[in-house]
Design an enzyme around this catalytic site. Structure first.
Site, mmCIF file in Angstrom:
data_model
loop_
_atom_site.group_PDB
_atom_site.id
_atom_site.type_symbol
_atom_site.label_atom_id
_atom_site.label_comp_id
_atom_site.label_asym_id
_atom_site.label_seq_id
_atom_site.Cartn_x
_atom_site.Cartn_y
_atom_site.Cartn_z
ATOM 1 N N GLU A 1 0.864 -1.166 0.000
ATOM 2 C CA GLU A 1 0.000 0.000 0.000
ATOM 3 C C GLU A 1 0.909 1.227 0.000
ATOM 4 O OE1 GLU A 1 -2.954 -0.385 3.083
ATOM 5 O OE2 GLU A 1 -3.801 -2.157 2.126
ATOM 6 N N HIS B 1 -6.403 0.463 14.514
ATOM 7 C CA HIS B 1 -5.044 0.586 13.957
ATOM 8 C C HIS B 1 -3.986 0.216 14.980
ATOM 9 C CE1 HIS B 1 -7.087 2.848 10.819
ATOM 10 N NE2 HIS B 1 -5.975 2.941 10.131
ATOM 11 N N LEU C 1 -6.474 -0.817 -2.355
ATOM 12 C CA LEU C 1 -6.825 -1.242 -1.004
ATOM 13 C C LEU C 1 -7.830 -2.383 -1.089
ATOM 14 C CD1 LEU C 1 -6.933 2.153 0.880
ATOM 15 C CD2 LEU C 1 -5.003 0.705 0.263
ATOM 16 N N SER C 2 -7.325 -3.508 -1.530
ATOM 17 C CA SER C 2 -8.110 -4.737 -1.673
ATOM 18 C C SER C 2 -7.324 -5.815 -0.938
ATOM 19 C CB SER C 2 -8.267 -5.109 -3.142
ATOM 20 O OG SER C 2 -8.836 -4.055 -3.887
ATOM 21 N N GLU C 3 -7.221 -5.655 0.372
ATOM 22 C CA GLU C 3 -6.284 -6.474 1.128
ATOM 23 C C GLU C 3 -6.500 -7.969 0.935
ATOM 24 O OE1 GLU C 3 -7.811 -3.803 2.395
ATOM 25 O OE2 GLU C 3 -6.321 -2.508 3.342
#
Lengths: 331, 322
Positions: free
Chosen positions: B29, B127, B56-58
């Protein structure tokens, strides 16, 4: 442009397609009988009725192309060149099974034939095929990766994410949705908005719907998509409309009740992809009835011999349950 | 021997891996500008074909790692923040961690998944996770967490060379710590603990950032006549039980520190192992100091309240000696 036609691969060999479809049907019929007699542990999802999709698609691929598959994956493994004997051995928990008894029906893997995995998670194989396509592109080996998944998987996030990534990087991947019209025990149209092919449009990925019971149509669509992928033009989505004759899984009658109209099942059985191809080959004079009977007999014999071999194979030793977690190979 | 930030040392380990093997590719990323610093500059040396900015397509990216590894590459995937692994759990736990096993060992999957981990500066509950116990539970994933710049580099090279999926967790709060780092390529072998300080009265096993805390407490207690041995497991799965058990056999006392929540964590595993494998040498009940079983709060004073700090660790060590 002339090169592109060559890269699209050969025309379909009708007899090979027929043989492959019959092999899948015979394999699945044997699974049905074994399950009914309580001989198969676990869940079994039969592919009967959808054989034209696996056969048409895999015969449009090269031997070194890769596929990923799903829970209803026996047909894909066979069509990609898998050995029915080792498949039965896997289903029976034998040491000689493809995965030594660790995978079972939903996890048959055969890397040498480019079969990167059937999969127990709906949509789970889509990113894996996308990643394999990235490797192919990066290594410049001109291989194509194809992911087989069902209509239900088109509601998974990874389907859309993979379309985006594949389009973004022009990856040599083919997304092949087998729409057998039921997501587990619910009609797909009750769960899914619009047409599956429309879902590729926002990503600029070409999509087409074909009759999944017409092996020639499936083959032609995958052949074109493979040619496009090999030429560096990126991914494609193909929706093959078909029908599973059996339930989501064998034995579902015990808990799922009746959820499909009998007339619908009969209508689709009348559109048997194997019978359709046979009828055309007879009409075209390619085969006669005796030749067809010989093909059926030889495939039935092959499947019975494969099953016999698997029955005689040794059970996977219990200590094997603790191996193969990590590769011990050093760098 | 240079002096380097931990996050830079980790980056240098990755650069060594990319230099020695063209099959190593990086998906990250914002990999090009690398806000965390862990991939900074790599795009200049290795180019955009090998250093890929990812959408952001983990989940899909983690799965792409599986497919790319199965098809001949050695992907390294930077998910930036370890909390984001939860977005990927099917692809990580059902696919990456299990494909080799399910296939009967047909395939090797040399993949490194890395991210900054742990609470650091009021990043709050989504986070600040320390999810390593979740990964240990999957089997099929190796889990490493360096506490020094030197180990950060050597563990990264070892992780990339390893033929298995490795989750490499870099303590966010340690990224800016400096320390000596050897030049050139070298490995810190996976599964090998390091005794950070020798001692004879109590064994303290410390994970990640808690190593620094343990060493400070050991120094302080040294002045009070207590000799503390500090062991940094470095790899949390498979972990080096031999080194820890050998130490416990000498000291008879065990304190385990972990940044993750207490229940079913790494500390629980170490203590259970000591109780079953070294019960005869224990002279006191083992003690663990972990995060309480709550999400990470936002307010600085609340976050600090949960931390494994010197006060809690000293109390734990003294309790084991009581």
């Amino acid at each position: 442009m002339a090169d592109r036609a060559a890269e699209a691969g050969p025309e379909l060999d009708d007899l090979e397609a027929l043989r492959t479809m019959i092999r899948i049907r015979e394999f699945e019929e044997m699974c049905r009988r074994l399950f009914a007699r309580g001989r198969l542990p676990g869940f079994v999802h039969l592919y009967i009725g959808q054989e034209a999709v696996a056969a048409g698609a895999c015969l449009a691929l090269r031997a070194d192309d890769q596929i990923t598959s799903n829970h209803r994956g026996h047909g894909h493994v066979i069509a990609k060149g898998g050995d029915p004997a080792r498949m039965f051995a896997e289903l029976l928990g034998k040491a000689d099974g493809y995965c030594g008894g660790k995978g079972g029906s939903m996890h048959i893997v055969d890397f040498p034939s480019g079969m990167l995995g059937t999969n127990g998670i709906v949509g789970g194989g889509i990113p894996i095929a996308t990643g394999a396509a990235f490797a192919n592109q990066h290594l410049g080996n001109s291989r194509v990766a194809l992911s087989f998944f069902g209509d239900g998987a088109t509601n998974q996030g990874v389907f859309f994410e993979s379309l985006n990534l594949a389009a973004l990087w022009r990856l040599p991947v083919i997304f092949l949705a087998e729409n057998n019209q039921y997501t587990e025990w619910t009609r797909t149209e009750d769960l899914t908005v619009g047409e599956i092919t429309q879902r590729a449009a926002p990503f600029g990925v070409p999509a087409r719907q074909v009759d999944g019971n017409d092996v020639t149509a499936v083959h032609e669509a995958v052949r074109k998509a493979a040619g496009r992928a090999r030429s560096g033009d990126g991914p494609s989505l193909i929706e093959c409309v078909t029908y599973r004759w059996h339930g989501h899984n064998e034995g579902e009658e015990a808990f799922a009740g009746r959820y499909r109209p009998e007339a619908e099942i009969e209508e689709w059985k009348a559109r048997d992809p194997i019978a359709a191809l046979e009828s055309r080959l007879l009409d075209d004079g390619v085969v006669d009835a005796a030749r067809l009977e010989a093909i059926h007999t030889s495939e039935r014999d092959l499947i019975e011999a494969a099953h016999e071999w698997a029955l005689a194979a040794p059970a996977a030793p219990v200590e094997d349950a603790l191996t193969d977690v990590f590769s011990p190979a050093g760098p | 021997m240079g002096n380097s930030y931990l996050v830079t040392a980790m980056r240098d380990g990755l650069a060594e891996a990319m230099r020695e093997d063209p099959a190593v590719v990086l998906f990250g990323e914002d990999a090009d500008r690398s806000v965390m610093g862990s991939t900074r500059g790599l795009i200049d040396e290795f180019g955009p074909d090998r250093v890929r900015n990812i959408p952001l397509s983990e989940a899909t990216i983690v799965g792409c790692g599986v497919g790319a590894a199965a098809a001949g590459l050695r992907p390294v995937i930077d998910l930036m923040v370890s909390s984001f692994f939860y977005v990927t759990m099917d692809q990580l736990a059902n696919q990456a961690a299990k494909l080799r096993y399910m296939s009967g060992g047909q395939v090797e999957l040399p993949i490194v998944y890395f991210a900054a981990t742990g609470g650091a500066g009021s990043a709050a509950a989504q986070h600040s996770e320390s999810p390593h116990p979740t990964f240990i539970q999957q089997a099929g994933l190796k889990v490493v967490m360096p506490s020094t710049p030197s180990d950060a580099k050597g563990l990264m090279l070892a992780a990339v060379r390893d033929p298995n999926p490795v989750v490499y967790l870099q303590e966010a709060s340690l990224g800016g710590t400096r320390g000596p780092v050897p030049e050139g390529p070298y490995e810190v072998p996976l599964g090998q603990a390091e005794v950070r300080r020798n001692g004879s009265d109590v064994t303290v096993v410390a994970v990640g950032r808690t190593v620094t805390v343990a060493l400070a407490v050991a120094e302080e207690l040294d002045g009070e006549g207590v000799s503390v041995e500090v062991i940094d497991p470095r790899t949390l799965h498979p972990w080096d039980a031999d080194t820890v058990m050998e130490s416990v056999a000498r000291t008879g006392r065990l304190v385990v520190l972990d940044t993750a929540r207490q229940s079913c964590g790494f500390a629980a595993e170490v203590i259970a192992t000591a109780c079953t494998e070294a019960f005869g040498s224990l002279r006191a009940a083992p003690v663990r100091v972990c995060a309480p079983d709550v999400p990470m709060p936002f307010a600085p004073q609340l976050e600090r309240h949960l931390a494994v700090d010197e006060h809690k660790v000293k109390a734990a060590v003294l309790r084991s000696l009581a």
